[in-house]
Design an enzyme around this catalytic site. Structure first.
Site, short mmCIF file in Angstrom:
data_model
loop_
_atom_site.label_atom_id
_atom_site.label_comp_id
_atom_site.label_asym_id
_atom_site.label_seq_id
_atom_site.Cartn_x
_atom_site.Cartn_y
_atom_site.Cartn_z
N LYS A 133 68.15 58.21 70.92
CA LYS A 133 68.19 58.01 69.47
C LYS A 133 66.79 57.93 68.87
O LYS A 133 66.49 58.60 67.88
CB LYS A 133 68.97 56.73 69.16
CG LYS A 133 69.09 56.41 67.68
CD LYS A 133 69.96 55.17 67.47
CE LYS A 133 69.30 53.95 68.09
NZ LYS A 133 70.09 52.72 67.89
N GLU B 147 64.38 45.00 63.87
CA GLU B 147 63.85 45.64 65.08
C GLU B 147 63.36 44.58 66.08
O GLU B 147 62.79 43.57 65.69
CB GLU B 147 62.68 46.56 64.72
CG GLU B 147 63.08 47.87 64.08
CD GLU B 147 63.68 48.84 65.08
OE1 GLU B 147 62.95 49.37 65.92
OE2 GLU B 147 64.90 49.05 65.00
N ARG B 148 63.57 44.86 67.35
CA ARG B 148 62.91 44.08 68.39
C ARG B 148 61.44 44.47 68.42
O ARG B 148 61.10 45.64 68.21
CB ARG B 148 63.56 44.32 69.75
CG ARG B 148 65.03 43.97 69.79
CD ARG B 148 65.66 44.42 71.11
NE ARG B 148 67.10 44.17 71.10
CZ ARG B 148 68.01 45.03 70.65
NH1 ARG B 148 67.63 46.20 70.16
NH2 ARG B 148 69.29 44.72 70.68
#
Length: 456
Positions: free
Chosen positions: A156, A182-183
């Site tokens: 992705k 987001e991490r």
């Protein structure tokens, strides 16, 4: 000078109740300051005639009762200028890349009405990406919205980065990336990958990290959209807006709804799910000034496409690209599922008779191959009729032909990336369907540009 509006009465996690001398409007940005830090709040509701409830956009450690609160006089606003390109920013438009703050020409509120209907434009045609499987079977619409459905490990992020590369290289456009929840590992890797791929100078990245307040995760998409609108309207650019992940935007809204004490609705989602999703999606539009084309990663809870959040997002999309773990396990990258993916504008009048007919024939061959896979596994190819054996052979070659090496991972794979014009893809697929390559080994169709020797 900002006006003192009241004092903090109570703090519970990110929820802050404020006693006001003068009641602020909903979604007004307020702030309080200590000796070492400034805290920004967004007003979400009135408790009574003198108190409002707000959500803090920072950690609330350090806040205390009685701390003065000031009114900024506007909703949360971000600085905009041409120098935003190439930058990594937070929800406030402040740098996360260690460089100087933006030299702002203007401040824009992130909460704004969508462009008036009289100024919007309908789909202008196919936006070529140079990616064969997508241009052929689920073409992007210039100024449209595409949903990218895929889990971890199916490519992705690579596909999103390749989209950015295509917009910069093929259309001289710019990209805006919104990292919603987001991490830090994902954000760090993506930032460095984009710098190494050479697309960062024409990109704006806006991050709201997973450990931040739900108020930040809920608004970071609007901040990115504000930069996209600025690039469209002021600089008249072709803009690609990438959002990863829209489902986390919905989750943040659900968290805020619970913190405000609202009664949950279907499957525990917030009662304002539809309107909150529309608040983001309806601003993604093309006007006379330029186009905003959106690619949105969407997580599907328990693979249930009828989930209310997925349905709310799905209703706004023009194109759906499904990334399949089965395709990835076969080594077919990009791992686009050709049968589950599609576009509302897959229409002979929009695409033209030739493109539509070829795409439907390719999909028909691949669908028939999938139907016959169990029979082939149990009884072998010999059990099929001569016609079915021909279809299976061509489908297997088409499946491998729709793989493609990407520019953004060339240094890892050792294979130079390729960008394939739509016309070349259509010509090759026509040749496959006619049987021109029936004698070509399947492995010779894999990971190449076109079937013409001089172009591969």
């Amino acid at each position: 000078m900002d006006t003192r509006i009241g004092t903090i009465e109570e703090v519970r996690g990110p929820v802050v109740d404020i006693v006001c001398d003068r009641m602020p409007q909903l979604h007004r940005a307020l702030y309080a300051a200590t000796d070492s830090e400034r805290y920004t709040f967004e007003v979400y509701g009135d408790l009574d005639e003198r108190r409002v409830r707000a959500i803090a956009l920072h950690r609330t450690s350090g806040l205390k009762r009685g701390l003065p609160v000031f009114d900024t006089g506007a909703p949360l606003s971000v600085p905009v200028s041409p120098s935003c390109l190439g930058r990594l920013l937070d929800v406030f438009g402040q740098p996360l890349d260690g460089a100087d703050a933006l030299d702002a020409c203007d401040l824009r509120p992130i909460i704004a009405a969508p462009a008036p209907l009289a100024q919007t434009r309908s789909a202008q045609g196919v936006l070529e990406t140079g990616i064969k499987a997508i241009d052929l079977l689920c073409p992007f619409v210039s100024g449209g919205k595409t949903g990218l459905f895929g889990g971890a490990g199916v490519g992705k992020t690579v596909l999103i980065t390749e989209f950015m590369h295509a917009i910069v290289q093929l259309h001289s456009g710019v990209s805006v990336f919104a990292g919603v929840g987001e991490r830090i590992r994902e954000g760090h890797e993506l930032w460095h990958d984009m710098r190494e791929a050479g697309v960062m100078p024409q990109t704006v990245m806006v991050f709201g990290q997973m450990d931040e307040s739900p108020g930040v995760r809920f608004r970071v998409g609007l901040t990115a959209l504000t930069y996209a609108e600025y690039l469209r309207d002021a600089l008249r650019k072709e803009v690609l807006l990438l959002i990863d992940n829209v489902f986390r935007f919905v989750q943040a809204g659900s968290e805020i709804s619970g913190l405000l004490g609202r009664m949950p609705a279907t499957v525990g989602y917030q009662p304002t799910l539809i309107s909150e999703t529309a608040e983001l999606e309806e601003r993604i539009a093309s006007t006379r000034a330029g186009n905003i084309t959106s690619v949105q990663a969407v997580y599907v809870p328990a693979d249930d496409m009828t989930d209310p959040a997925v349905s709310a997002i799905f209703a706004h999309l023009d194109t759906v690209v499904v990334l399949s773990r089965e395709q990835a396990s076969r080594g077919i990258y990009p791992a686009v599922d050709p049968l589950a993916s599609g576009s509302k504008l897959m229409d002979r009048h929009f695409l033209g008779a030739r493109h539509y007919t070829i795409a439907q024939s390719v999909r028909s061959h691949l669908a028939r191959y999938r139907e016959l896979e169990d029979i082939i596994a149990m009884l072998g190819l010999e059990a099929l009729s001569a016609e079915d054996r021909t279809i299976v052979a061509r489908a297997r070659r088409l499946q491998r032909y729709l793989s493609q090496p990407f520019h953004v991972v060339a240094q890892h794979t050792g294979i130079d990336g390729v960008s394939v014009p739509l016309e070349a893809t259509l010509a090759d697929c026509e040749a496959f369907l006619r049987g021109d390559y029936d004698q070509t080994p399947e492995e010779d169709c894999y990971m190449r540009a076109t079937m013409r020797p001089e172009a591969s």
